[in-house]
Design an enzyme around this catalytic site. Structure first.
Site, PDB file in Angstrom:
ATOM      1  N   HIS A   1       6.403   0.503  -1.164  1.00 12.60           N
ATOM      2  CA  HIS A   1       7.880   0.309  -2.005  1.00 12.60           C
ATOM      3  C   HIS A   1       7.966   1.430  -3.061  1.00 12.60           C
ATOM      4  O   HIS A   1       9.115   1.777  -3.165  1.00 12.60           O
ATOM      5  CB  HIS A   1       7.969  -0.972  -2.500  1.00 12.60           C
ATOM      6  CG  HIS A   1       8.023  -1.960  -1.534  1.00 12.60           C
ATOM      7  ND1 HIS A   1       9.417  -2.087  -0.949  1.00 12.60           N
ATOM      8  CD2 HIS A   1       7.508  -3.170  -1.261  1.00 12.60           C
ATOM      9  CE1 HIS A   1       9.700  -3.015  -0.099  1.00 12.60           C
ATOM     10  NE2 HIS A   1       8.041  -3.783  -0.279  1.00 12.60           N
TER      11      HIS A   1
ATOM     12  N   HIS B   1       1.379  -1.894   1.487  1.00 13.73           N
ATOM     13  CA  HIS B   1       2.632  -2.365   1.736  1.00 13.73           C
ATOM     14  C   HIS B   1       3.504  -2.234   0.485  1.00 13.73           C
ATOM     15  O   HIS B   1       4.530  -1.461   0.218  1.00 13.73           O
ATOM     16  CB  HIS B   1       2.962  -3.690   2.125  1.00 13.73           C
ATOM     17  CG  HIS B   1       4.061  -4.210   2.296  1.00 13.73           C
ATOM     18  ND1 HIS B   1       4.656  -4.728   3.360  1.00 13.73           N
ATOM     19  CD2 HIS B   1       5.133  -4.601   1.294  1.00 13.73           C
ATOM     20  CE1 HIS B   1       5.953  -5.205   3.132  1.00 13.73           C
ATOM     21  NE2 HIS B   1       6.177  -5.068   2.009  1.00 13.73           N
ATOM     22  N   GLU B   2       2.884  -2.597  -0.818  1.00 13.80           N
ATOM     23  CA  GLU B   2       3.526  -2.756  -2.043  1.00 13.80           C
ATOM     24  C   GLU B   2       3.692  -1.267  -2.708  1.00 13.80           C
ATOM     25  O   GLU B   2       4.816  -0.807  -3.088  1.00 13.80           O
ATOM     26  CB  GLU B   2       2.902  -3.426  -3.107  1.00 13.80           C
ATOM     27  CG  GLU B   2       2.806  -5.091  -2.800  1.00 13.80           C
ATOM     28  CD  GLU B   2       4.029  -5.486  -2.198  1.00 13.80           C
ATOM     29  OE1 GLU B   2       5.260  -5.002  -2.952  1.00 13.80           O
ATOM     30  OE2 GLU B   2       4.236  -6.326  -1.361  1.00 13.80           O
TER      31      GLU B   2
ATOM     32  N   GLN C   1      11.607  -3.107  -6.171  1.00  9.65           N
ATOM     33  CA  GLN C   1      12.188  -4.368  -5.579  1.00  9.65           C
ATOM     34  C   GLN C   1      13.188  -5.070  -6.434  1.00  9.65           C
ATOM     35  O   GLN C   1      14.057  -5.687  -5.954  1.00  9.65           O
ATOM     36  CB  GLN C   1      11.266  -5.105  -4.801  1.00  9.65           C
ATOM     37  CG  GLN C   1      10.528  -4.565  -3.408  1.00  9.65           C
ATOM     38  CD  GLN C   1       9.698  -5.737  -3.051  1.00  9.65           C
ATOM     39  OE1 GLN C   1       8.587  -5.857  -3.460  1.00  9.65           O
ATOM     40  NE2 GLN C   1      10.271  -6.232  -1.868  1.00  9.65           N
TER      41      GLN C   1
ATOM     42  N   CYS D   1       8.490  -8.866   4.320  1.00  7.24           N
ATOM     43  CA  CYS D   1       8.768  -8.351   3.121  1.00  7.24           C
ATOM     44  C   CYS D   1      10.093  -8.979   2.333  1.00  7.24           C
ATOM     45  O   CYS D   1      11.071  -9.312   3.110  1.00  7.24           O
ATOM     46  CB  CYS D   1       9.368  -6.881   3.337  1.00  7.24           C
ATOM     47  SG  CYS D   1       9.525  -5.743   1.891  1.00  7.24           S
TER      48      CYS D   1
ATOM     49  N   GLY E   1       3.280 -10.191  -2.749  1.00  7.83           N
ATOM     50  CA  GLY E   1       3.243  -8.817  -3.455  1.00  7.83           C
ATOM     51  C   GLY E   1       4.796  -8.506  -3.891  1.00  7.83           C
ATOM     52  O   GLY E   1       5.733  -8.861  -3.156  1.00  7.83           O
TER      53      GLY E   1
HETATM   54 CO    CO Z   1       7.656  -5.750   0.528  1.00  7.48          CO
END
Ligand code: CO
Length: 147
Positions: free
Chosen positions: A117, A113-114, A31, A71, A26
């Site tokens: 972010h 999780h994504e 990011q 991550c 992912g």
């Molecule tokens: Co991550």
């Protein structure tokens, strides 16, 4: 995000490439330092079940499960994190078409999780402060040896 043009399609394509090359399952736009609400995920072994989600909105439900998470933004650190087992996802695809589905298990964990972010949240934020301090120390030591 309200402009669904070829530039967005190309950006999403690049994100998928970056994710696969990492390799990761992912990646969030945050990011790669792009502040757009875009995530890509693919939890398959065959790199054949990619989701590109624009403006994702999550409604997690069901039991909580614990999975080992890592991550790309916190390299080589893996820790157990508790997440909802299932999540209703509404989003748009790169053409602006609405997407709606229910994810469970690994896919549900990865999408949560994504999406974190996009809010500037990392999985380590769920850990105890003791663990978090240990991890930042480890990362600092590592960057010292790298520089
Ligand atoms: Co991550």
């Amino acid at each position: 995000m309200d402009t669904f043009d070829s530039q967005l399609a190309e950006f999403a394509e690049n994100m998928l490439e970056t994710m696969y090359a990492a390799p990761g399952i992912g990646l969030a736009a945050t990011q790669v330092n792009v502040h757009k609400r875009v995530i890509v995920v693919d939890v398959s072994d065959t790199k054949s079940e990619a989701y590109t989600l624009i403006n994702p909105v999550l409604e997690p439900f069901g039991a909580k499960i614990q999975g080992e998470e890592g991550c790309l933004s916190v390299p080589e650190i893996y820790e157990p994190v508790e997440r909802f087992e299932q999540v209703n996802v509404t989003a748009q695809d790169v053409n602006g078409e609405p997407i709606e589905f229910t994810a469970s298990g690994m896919l549900a964990i990865c999408i949560q999780h994504e999406c974190d972010h996009l809010e500037g949240r990392l999985f380590v934020d769920y850990l105890s402060s003791l663990k978090r301090n240990r991890i930042s120390k480890k990362l600092r030591e590592r960057s010292k040896t790298l520089v």
